[in-house]
Design an enzyme around this catalytic site. Structure first.
Site, PDB file in Angstrom:
ATOM      1  N   LYS A  53     -65.963 -21.820 -16.701  1.00 31.39           N
ATOM      2  CA  LYS A  53     -65.420 -22.138 -15.208  1.00 31.39           C
ATOM      3  C   LYS A  53     -66.244 -21.525 -14.109  1.00 31.39           C
ATOM      4  CE  LYS A  53     -61.223 -21.275 -16.614  1.00 31.39           C
ATOM      5  NZ  LYS A  53     -59.842 -21.047 -16.641  1.00 31.39           N
ATOM      6  N   LYS A  79     -67.548  -7.996 -17.864  1.00 31.90           N
ATOM      7  CA  LYS A  79     -67.367  -8.352 -16.254  1.00 31.90           C
ATOM      8  C   LYS A  79     -67.534  -7.293 -15.494  1.00 31.90           C
ATOM      9  CE  LYS A  79     -64.485 -12.385 -17.167  1.00 31.90           C
ATOM     10  NZ  LYS A  79     -63.226 -13.197 -17.042  1.00 31.90           N
ATOM     11  N   LYS A 137     -72.258 -21.788 -23.045  1.00 40.20           N
ATOM     12  CA  LYS A 137     -70.973 -22.546 -23.029  1.00 40.20           C
ATOM     13  C   LYS A 137     -70.355 -22.745 -21.762  1.00 40.20           C
ATOM     14  CE  LYS A 137     -67.040 -19.355 -22.370  1.00 40.20           C
ATOM     15  NZ  LYS A 137     -65.691 -18.897 -22.484  1.00 40.20           N
TER      16      LYS A 137
END
Ligand code: ATP
Ligand code: LTN
Length: 331
Positions: A200, A114, A197
């Site tokens: 969101k 991230k 995958k």
């Protein structure tokens, strides 16, 4: 014999959970509450690591709790609460931060991913200490098991390390939890990019099945899902990732084995198969959407449920924190 304790959490970072969250994690929460002492929380403090408009965040926290109840998390069988309603999470996190190495925290892959994506200037310190707050979530409740997806394994390892370190440095306060990562639990991929995958944070929601999507939207997403060359409905993740993903979804929801499904759809085209998968998904999601809406329309009742959960969570968490403070020498 007393029941084993489980604890898990989910971030309220979006309006709706998606099918990957449901089949990869939340379905297991529902199953575990029957024969475990289960604690489930909406980790709103973790969600602060992503900048969100306050009104949007508030709605998402309530929507997350409502969806959990709608999928079958039953507040009369488990303790369902909002993380920020229990101040001990932050209080224990600070203590744990003081026994965590800087390098140790920096090695967390979720943080590395991230922060690399965002760059140093857009990465907040909360993202760095995120796994330590997660460790506090878990250790406060003396959890035996933490049901999570594979991507959380490293955070549970850190939790175990910190718990063991604290116990050997100070006093045996913490139960050391085990991750409960069930291998057969479905990993669901994106319908538009079936090698990635379902997430969101995908760049487009076209391949992400949200629990609160309308039946029309769900049907459309399945109909336009990416499949592979050929005509056969066969499970082969390498050469047929799209069809394999749809088979996984059908099987996880219908309870039929992949083999049986291959037989059922042999000789039928991809179109029929996609429609059948959509039907199974819609029949599962429609009541979840309805129940979520009912709960959101009666927020007084929802808040009453969450307050009750917070009261029970606070009891357990405060007792652990008190023992911790005493063990480290706070007066
Ligand atoms: P993000 O992409 O922002 O990291 P996410 O969509 O991966 O979010 P999380 O909130 O990180 O969702 O995950 C909640 C839980 O759902 C975790 O236990 C995670 O392992 C599980 N999960 C998420 N996506 C999938 C997926 N596609 N298949 C199976 N399990 C999943
Ligand atoms: N990091 C987790 C969410 C999470 C969690 C927890 C999971 C926060 N605290 C405690 C299990 C136990 C995630 O992103 N899925």
């Amino acid at each position: 014999m007393s029941k084993k304790r489980v604890l898990s959490g989910i971030q309220p970072t979006h309006d709706s959970f998606h099918l990957g969250n449901y089949l990869g994690a939340l379905k297991q929460w529902v199953e575990l509450q029957h024969d475990h002492d289960a604690f489930y929380c909406v980790v709103d403090l973790h969600a602060l690591t992503i900048e969100t408009d306050p009104k949007v965040l508030q709605k998402r926290i309530l929507l997350s709790a409502a969806q959990l109840i709608a999928i079958g998390v039953d507040p009369s069988k488990c303790t369902l609460f909002i993380q920020s309603h229990v101040p001990a999470h932050n209080q224990l996190a600070w203590v744990l931060e003081c026994i965590t190495g800087f390098g140790e925290a920096g090695r967390m892959t979720q943080f590395k991913d991230k922060s690399q994506k965002g760059g140093t200037d857009r990465t907040n310190v909360g993202l760095f200490t995120y796994p330590i707050l997660q460790a506090a979530d878990i250790l406060l409740y003396q959890a035996d098991f933490v049901p999570v997806g594979e991507d959380q394994r490293q955070h549970i390892e850190l939790t175990r390390d910190l718990g063991q370190r604290f116990n050997s440095k100070f006093n045996e306060i913490f139960n050391i939890p085990q991750p409960q990562i069930i291998k057969s639990l479905a990993k669901i991929n994106d319908l538009q990019d079936p090698t990635a995958k379902m997430s969101k944070s995908a760049s487009s929601m076209a391949g992400v099945i949200e629990l609160l999507d309308s039946p029309e939207v769900t049907l459309k997403k399945f109909k336009s899902s990416v499949t592979d060359d050929g005509k056969e409905v066969k499970f082969d993740e390498k050469s047929k990732p799209g069809i394999s993903n749809l088979l996984t979804i059908h099987s996880a929801l219908s309870g039929k084995s992949i083999q049986d499904l291959e037989g059922e759809f042999s000789g039928k085209g991809y179109g029929d198969f996609k429609a059948a998968v959509a039907e199974v998904v819609i029949s599962k999601l429609e009541p979840i959407g309805k129940r979520t809406k009912e709960l959101m329309d009666d927020q007084g009742e929802l808040i009453r449920i969450l307050n009750k959960g917070a009261a029970r969570a606070n009891e357990v968490a405060t007792a652990t924190l008190k023992a911790v403070y005493s063990a480290i020498g706070l007066v």
